[in-house]
Design a protein around this motif. Sequence first.
Motif, PDB file in Angstrom:
ATOM      1  N   ARG A  41       0.728  -1.239  -0.009  1.00 52.12           N
ATOM      2  CA  ARG A  41       0.014  -0.056  -0.027  1.00 52.12           C
ATOM      3  C   ARG A  41       0.972   1.102   0.041  1.00 52.12           C
ATOM      4  O   ARG A  41       0.520   2.314   0.559  1.00 52.12           O
ATOM      5  CB  ARG A  41      -1.115  -0.068   1.128  1.00 52.12           C
ATOM      6  N   ARG A  42       2.101   1.163  -0.387  1.00 51.46           N
ATOM      7  CA  ARG A  42       2.864   2.275  -0.454  1.00 51.46           C
ATOM      8  C   ARG A  42       3.813   2.159  -1.791  1.00 51.46           C
ATOM      9  O   ARG A  42       4.122   1.153  -2.062  1.00 51.46           O
ATOM     10  CB  ARG A  42       3.872   2.158   0.777  1.00 51.46           C
ATOM     11  N   PHE A  43       4.287   3.371  -2.179  1.00 50.81           N
ATOM     12  CA  PHE A  43       5.245   3.452  -3.247  1.00 50.81           C
ATOM     13  C   PHE A  43       6.489   4.088  -2.862  1.00 50.81           C
ATOM     14  O   PHE A  43       6.734   4.707  -1.636  1.00 50.81           O
ATOM     15  CB  PHE A  43       4.702   4.292  -4.281  1.00 50.81           C
ATOM     16  N   ARG A  44       7.502   4.120  -3.696  1.00 53.04           N
ATOM     17  CA  ARG A  44       8.740   4.684  -3.573  1.00 53.04           C
ATOM     18  C   ARG A  44       8.804   5.346  -5.115  1.00 53.04           C
ATOM     19  O   ARG A  44       8.463   4.634  -6.286  1.00 53.04           O
ATOM     20  CB  ARG A  44       9.740   4.032  -3.244  1.00 53.04           C
ATOM     21  N   LEU A  45       9.232   6.650  -5.164  1.00 53.83           N
ATOM     22  CA  LEU A  45      10.199   7.023  -6.399  1.00 53.83           C
ATOM     23  C   LEU A  45      11.452   6.826  -6.521  1.00 53.83           C
ATOM     24  O   LEU A  45      12.181   6.723  -5.640  1.00 53.83           O
ATOM     25  CB  LEU A  45       9.792   8.560  -6.495  1.00 53.83           C
ATOM     26  N   GLY A  46      11.779   6.124  -7.659  1.00 54.80           N
ATOM     27  CA  GLY A  46      13.330   5.706  -7.795  1.00 54.80           C
ATOM     28  C   GLY A  46      13.684   6.395  -9.132  1.00 54.80           C
ATOM     29  O   GLY A  46      12.992   6.927 -10.065  1.00 54.80           O
ATOM     30  N   ALA A  47      15.103   6.540  -9.252  1.00 57.80           N
ATOM     31  CA  ALA A  47      15.708   7.119 -10.350  1.00 57.80           C
ATOM     32  C   ALA A  47      16.997   6.226 -10.494  1.00 57.80           C
ATOM     33  O   ALA A  47      17.852   5.902  -9.774  1.00 57.80           O
ATOM     34  CB  ALA A  47      16.298   8.500  -9.968  1.00 57.80           C
TER      35      ALA A  47
END
Length: 456
Positions: free
Chosen positions: A203-209
Motif C-alpha cells: 500500500r506504499r510506493f517509492r520514487l526511484g531514479a
Amino acid sequence: MAAKRFFHDSADPDSNQPNYKRIRKIPSFASVIKEVVMVNFLDSFCSALEPMLRRVVHEEVESGLGRCSRSIGRSPSLRIKALEPSNLRLIFNKKLSLPIFTNSKIVDSDGQYPLQLLLVDATGDCLVPTTLATPIKIEIVVLDGDFPSGESWTHEEFNKNIVKERDGKRPLVTGELNITMRDGVASLGDLEFTDNSSWIRSRRFRLGAKAVHMGNGQNTIRIMEAMTDSFMVKDHRGELYKKHYPPALGDDVWRLEKIGKDGTFHKKLTSQGIKTVQDFLKLANIDPQKIRRILGNGMSEKMWEVTYRHAKTCEMGTKSYIARGPNYTLILNPICQVIKAIINGQICHSRELRGIQSSYIENLVRNAFTNWSSLEEVDGGLQVNEPAALLTQGEREVHHLNAYPRSALLTAAVGSEQAVEYCTDWIVNQAHICLPIENGVRYISESSSEEELHYL
C-alpha cells in the motif's frame, strides 16, 4: 538348303535385327568376391576417417572463433564488458512533501520546488557531490514500498521491484520521466500519480531514479540508483480534507493533526468559538488547561502533543496587536504572546519582575485576550526605544528613558480591587521584554527561540 552358321556369328549377332535377343551374362564368382571386398574396405575406411575429420573441423572452427573475438576486442565501439563496481550513487536532495494525492504535482518538503537529483561519491563516511565528464540519462520509475530490505541492492533487484500501472489504467506516473543530469545535478520535471497505492500489498510506493546511459564508454560504471522514502498515494478527492504543512493562522482548526473535519474534536472546539488555528494557539497560550478540558479525555497526551506541535509550525507573519491602558502599553503577537511591554514609560526586564509584577502583566494579557477584537492591529515591527509613540493621548508625558527614576509606582486593576505595589529595580532595556510564564500565560523576547518557550 540353308547355309551353316558359324559360332561367332551366333555369339555376337547383329543387334539391329528385329528378332535379336540379348543373352544375359552371369557374373563370375571372382567378380562377386572382388566387389564385396571393395565395399567392406570403403566402410572400414570411412569409419576410420570420420573421427579425424571431426577433430580437424572442430579445431578449425575454434581457431576461426578465436580470430573473430580478438578482432571484436580490438574495436572499442563493440567492446562488451560487465558493469564494474563503483562508489557512485544517485540521491534525492530532499524528502517529498506529504501527503501525496493523485493528479497533484510532486514537490519537495518545502512544498513548492521540484525534487532534485545529485550524483555523489560514497567512498568515505560522507556523501561527496561529484560530476562526470559526460551527461547522464536518468529514468524516473515507481517502486514497491517494501523495497529494499537493506541498504544495498543489485541492478537486477531494482528493476524487478519497479511497479507498473494496473491493466486498463493510464501510466502510473505521468510527466517528465526521462531527464539528463549535467554537472552532477538534475531537477525533476512535473510529475503526477494517476492512481492511488491501495491496490498493492504494501500500500506504499517509492520514487526511484536510475542511470540508463552515461555515454562514451561510461556504461561500464555501476551507479547506485536513488529512491525516496516510502509513501502512500491517496485519491485526489481526499485532498479536500488535507492537513496543511505548515498551517496558516487563518486555516480552519480541523487542518491540524488529530482534528478531523466535522469530527468530535472539531465540533467541541467550534462550539467554544475556536474556529481557526489562531484561535487555537491563543487559548493554548493563555489557558492550556481550558482547551484540554474542551477537547476532553478523548484526546490523549500523545495526541495533544502532535496537534500542538503541528500548530506551532504556523508562520506568525508581521502583524502585531497593541493593548493600551492608563499607564501601560502591551505589544502582542498574533497568538497572544507578549513582544514588548511598557509600564509607566519603563521597559521591564524579566529578571527584575517578581510577585505582583508578573501577576499584573498576566492579568493585562488575559484582559487583552478577552477583548481581542478591540485591540489595535499594526503591520510591521515597532521600535521599543520610542515608547512615547505608543502611549495614547491623555497619558502622562514620558521623559527620556535614561532620566526616568528607577523606582516607579505600579498600579494594577485586578477585578474590582486596586492593588498598589512598589517595584524598586526596574531597568531600561533596548531588547524585547522577556517575562516568566505563570498560569499558562507566555511571554517572549526577540532573543527567545521556540525551544525556550514552555509552560511552567
